[in-house]
Design an enzyme around this catalytic site. Structure first.
Site, PDB file in Angstrom:
ATOM      1  N   GLU A  26     -34.122  -8.414   3.948  1.00 43.88           N
ATOM      2  CA  GLU A  26     -33.899  -9.836   3.699  1.00 43.88           C
ATOM      3  C   GLU A  26     -34.612 -10.773   4.671  1.00 43.88           C
ATOM      4  O   GLU A  26     -34.995 -11.878   4.297  1.00 43.88           O
ATOM      5  CB  GLU A  26     -32.385 -10.130   3.755  1.00 43.88           C
ATOM      6  CG  GLU A  26     -31.566  -9.413   2.695  1.00 43.88           C
ATOM      7  CD  GLU A  26     -31.850  -9.920   1.295  1.00 43.88           C
ATOM      8  OE1 GLU A  26     -32.037 -11.146   1.127  1.00 43.88           O
ATOM      9  OE2 GLU A  26     -31.902  -9.099   0.362  1.00 43.88           O
TER      10      GLU A  26
ATOM     11  N   SER B  87      33.760   0.486 -11.937  1.00 41.17           N
ATOM     12  CA  SER B  87      34.600   1.035 -10.869  1.00 41.17           C
ATOM     13  C   SER B  87      33.897   1.154  -9.530  1.00 41.17           C
ATOM     14  O   SER B  87      34.550   1.447  -8.525  1.00 41.17           O
ATOM     15  CB  SER B  87      35.147   2.400 -11.286  1.00 41.17           C
ATOM     16  OG  SER B  87      36.085   2.243 -12.324  1.00 41.17           O
TER      17      SER B  87
END
Length: 845
Positions: free
Chosen positions: A87, A518
């Site tokens: 680059e 319960s």
């Protein structure tokens, strides 16, 4: 001649002046509204938040851009060189703009007749991504060059390169080099070889075009270019170049664990983070962040440690999955996934894309029925043939919630179950292995089927070319939840909120409001122990009648009969409804509600006896929190804690949630409850848990018409709650009680994880003593007596030899014709409204 020279000089000077003026003019024109770039000195890109388990395993990620911040020192030396070679080879020499690169690109583009090379430096690319827009215009390029020149006076070259390598998009959803290393090579950036670095450095030019997963050939060409540039610049030796060129490129993704193991847990963590990281909440703690709420979670790169243990979570999910699948079989055959006409068979099969390596014993596939007779069905799975035998359909009765599945004979004709064109779920049977029975009841430790997130061992694929042997399956309609936490610190070790997070994100562990039945009774009995009752108190278990205007309600026990004088301890162990009602009536429903609130239950409890039998809906995780008081030696509750620490991207603590401990009951009360709930497991409805071979206390619960099934069980080290039911409140089926539907899931999960904890019993506090009493009368007897029980008592409440059994003290004959609780003349009626009807009372164990 002199005039000509003078004229030429004058024109040259004028040209230079005009050019200079033009350049200055363009500069002033372009720079009058330049955006600020100084914020780059404090580079804070969107980062990925990582969630870790307590052991440091990655549980999942939250992100908008999948980026992990790294420094140059974290990268192998050849990676930044590869980027520069591809680059910007003069990066460390130019002042932000490389005029020679611009001219070189211009020449090459003119020769090619198209744009093949750009002249932008890395500095300019950073500006384009972070300061300016990516639009292609003359003005933007000039501004880019001006800012690039200025920026290099603020940031070092290494800083600019670090920003570039972290911010650049490299395809496959990867932002920055660390994410790219994971996306393409399944490793961290520091592990990249020269050959792999060249691949990644070649991506910025065209990330999609050079994506290694999509276009490996183009990727190879681009890699060779980058390696050639490195050799040309003298940044690698010939030997390094040759080695890199010869290295095979193995592309693979690093597995993203997000939403695989513990998806409901992870989503609950996400919701907690969004709420806890709000600006308002953090302001109260003196914490300031660059972003708050969702933005903080998705962009700040937080490090979050949670209480999950992977072994616990995998076992919990496997147990819940198998338990719900077994419950679904007990409910009967729901029918095929869908029915398709013969003209669509080939299109359906072509779309399956079956991988042979996935066809292991127990793996589920979708099968298309192509032929059926009494003995079974011929099916196709992608390109493969298969057979589903009638014996694997033994559970396929017609659904009828009013009939116990065991009372229905297995089907004798597969053609009455399946038809040509049916698409059904089927599991692979490996004929090399012992026959796998149809699992109607969950039995054994939690091992999941292959392909799921559980703990199934690796299996060898079958040979599909010989024909697949399959078993008929179905995804359950019934749902469930499991929460498991350590009562000592509140850390949630496992949380599962349903059968499939992919199908439903509703978290039943934390969001569902269901009647506990319960499993609420321990709240009543805990209150009773502080209001005149002991484990040896005698209460009459006999018929009672309540009137609601013109209606009469006669509550009963699950067994359909009554047992006369009953110890308080035995009533809890056997889950006697009538005894529980009478205890709540005696101490007053206000006392029961007060105890429920003290234990941290969040529901809005009405003042009627329905509360005592669990008619008021609660969240599973909240009921587990209430039970922590019975599991802890101090009788305090502790809030379930999922998140242990939240750190910023640099490892500094942001939040450090501490255990929230709330006094609830006395240590003596907690021990008595734990002792009686141990007897529930030893002698009552929780007997399946005895297979764990250690002290376990717990309580089953079943709501009216088997609409909800529960089991909450605990040892001193670990507390686990399980709920099973339909999302739409409807019956699951006859006898789908807590003992059948929920308890086996608890046991299957705990069989895997118990080895992590020492075998310990609940410590008895000083204010408790043991006494031998008669199971029949509750009075003292020698411990050698045939009906003797050794029970704990709060000091001073133990029965004495001089005590007399007086039925009248606990049961008045006129209660047989009592009015509705809360009406005048009913014992304990003070301030209590009338009950709401039979449907609120008829709670089963």
């Amino acid at each position: 001649m002199n005039r000509v020279v003078s004229f030429l000089l004058t024109m040259t000077v004028l040209a230079v002046l005009f050019a200079f003026t033009g350049i200055v003019g363009v500069y002033l024109w372009a720079s009058h509204d330049l955006p600020s770039f100084t914020r780059l000195t404090d580079y804070n890109p969107p980062l990925t938040t990582t969630v870790y388990t307590r052991q440091g395993d990655v549980m999942g990620y939250f992100y908008r851009e999948k980026r992990f911040l790294v420094q140059l020192t974290d990268c192998p030396v050849h990676l930044p060189r590869a980027f520069l070679a591809a680059e910007d080879q003069s990066f460390y020499q130019h002042p932000g703009v490389d005029l020679s690169a611009i001219l070189r690109a211009m020449v090459r583009n003119l020769m090619a007749g198209e744009i093949r090379q750009g002249g932008s430096t890395i500095t300019q690319q950073v500006i384009k991504q972070l300061v300016l827009s990516p639009e292609k215009s003359f003005e933007r390029k000039i501004k880019e060059a001006i800012i690039a020149y200025r920026m290099e006076k603020y940031l070092s070259k290494d800083d600019l390169l670090t920003i570039y390598m972290n911010h650049i998009y490299l395809g496959a959803g990867a932002y920055g080099v660390e994410a790219a290393a994971r996306a393409y090579f399944g490793k961290h950036v520091g592990e990249l070889t020269l050959a792999e670095s060249a691949v990644i450095a070649g991506l910025p030019k065209a990330p999609s075009e050079y994506d290694p997963h999509r276009n490996p050939e183009k990727t190879r060409v681009r890699q060779e270019y980058v390696l050639g540039r490195l050799l040309e610049l003298g940044w690698v030796t010939q030997a390094e170049y040759d080695e890199a060129m010869a290295q095979p490129l193995n592309y693979r993704r690093m597995e993203d664990p997000s939403w695989k193991v513990g998806p409901y847990y992870l989503e609950e963590v996400r919701r907690w983070l969004v709420e806890s990281l709000s600006q308002k909440n953090l302001a109260t703690q003196g914490v300031a962040l660059p972003k708050y709420g969702e933005d903080a979670v998705y962009e700040l790169g937080l490090q979050v440690v949670v209480g999950m243990d992977m072994t616990h979570q995998r076992a919990a999910e496997a147990a819940l999955t198998r338990g719900l699948e077994a419950a679904s079989r007990r409910q009967g055959w729901q029918g095929p996934i869908k029915q398709i006409p013969p003209a669509e068979f080939e299109a359906f099969l072509a779309g399956q894309r079956i991988k042979p390596e996935s066809l292991t014993d127990g793996a589920w596939v979708q099968a298309l029925v192509t032929k059926v007779n009494a003995e079974g069905a011929t099916v196709r799975v992608g390109p493969y043939q298969g057979r589903i035998a009638l014996k694997t359909m033994s559970w396929c009765r017609k659904p009828n919630p009013a009939v116990n599945f065991e009372a229905v004979a297995p089907p004798k004709d597969a053609a009455r179950i399946l038809a040509v064109g049916d698409v059904v779920w089927a599991s692979v049977i490996d004929p090399r292995l012992p026959a796998r029975p149809v699992e109607m009841h969950l039995d054994g430790p939690a091992l999941s089927r292959p392909g799921s997130a559980g703990t199934a061992p690796a299996a060898t694929p079958v040979d599909p070319s010989q024909g697949l042997t399959l078993a008929l399956e179905q995804k359950p309609n019934v749902q469930g939840a499991l929460v498991s936490l350590e009562p000592g610190n509140g850390e949630v070790r496992a949380l599962a909120g349903g059968y499939s997070f992919e199908d439903s994100q509703f978290n039943r562990a934390t969001q569902a409001q269901r009647q506990p039945g319960s499993s609420f009774k321990p709240v009543v009995y805990s209150a009773a122990l502080d209001n005149g009752f002991t484990p040896a108190s005698i209460i009459m278990d006999s018929p009672a009648e309540y009137r609601f205007g013109n209606q009469v309600w006669r509550p009963g026990n699950f067994e359909g009969k009554f047992f006369g004088p009953t110890l308080l301890r035995t009533a809890l162990v056997k889950s006697r409804n009538l005894v529980t009602i009478r205890v709540a009536e005696r101490i007053g429903i206000d006392t029961v509600i007060k105890r429920a609130k003290a234990l941290g239950l969040e529901a809005d409890f009405p003042k009627n006896l329905a509360v005592s039998l669990g008619a008021v809906a609660v969240r599973p995780i909240n009921l587990c929190q209430a039970y922590t008081a019975f599991a802890r030696p101090d009788g305090a509750t502790i809030a379930p804690r999922l998140v242990l620490v939240v750190r910023d991207a640099w490892g500094q603590n942001i939040l450090l949630p501490q255990p929230v401990v709330t006094p609830a009951i006395s240590p003596e009360n907690a021990y008595l409850m734990a002792s009686m709930l141990k007897d529930v497991v030893q002698y009552g409805t929780g007997r399946k848990a005895t297979t764990l071979g250690r002290p376990i206390a717990g309580k089953t619960g079943t709501a009216n018409d088997e609409q909800d099934a529960w089991f909450v069980g605990f040892s001193p080290s670990l507390l686990t709650g399980v709920w099973v039911g339909m999302d739409q409140v409807t019956p699951m089926g006859k006898l789908e009680t807590g003992g059948r539907a929920a308890l086996p899931i608890f046991v299957s999960y705990r069989q895997v994880v118990e080895k992590q904890y020492p075998v310990t019993d609940f410590p008895m506090p000083q204010g408790v003593l043991l006494a031998s009493v008669s199971e029949t009368t509750g009075l003292p007897v020698p411990n050698t007596a045939p009906d003797s029980l050794i029970l704990p008592f709060m000091a001073g409440t133990e029965p004495q030899a001089t005590d007399m059994l007086t039925e009248e003290a606990y049961f008045s004959p006129d209660q047989e014709n009592a009015s509705a609780p809360g009406t005048p003349g009913t014992p304990g009626e003070t301030g209590r409204p009338k009950s709401t009807g039979e449907e609120l009372f008829k709670q089963l164990f």
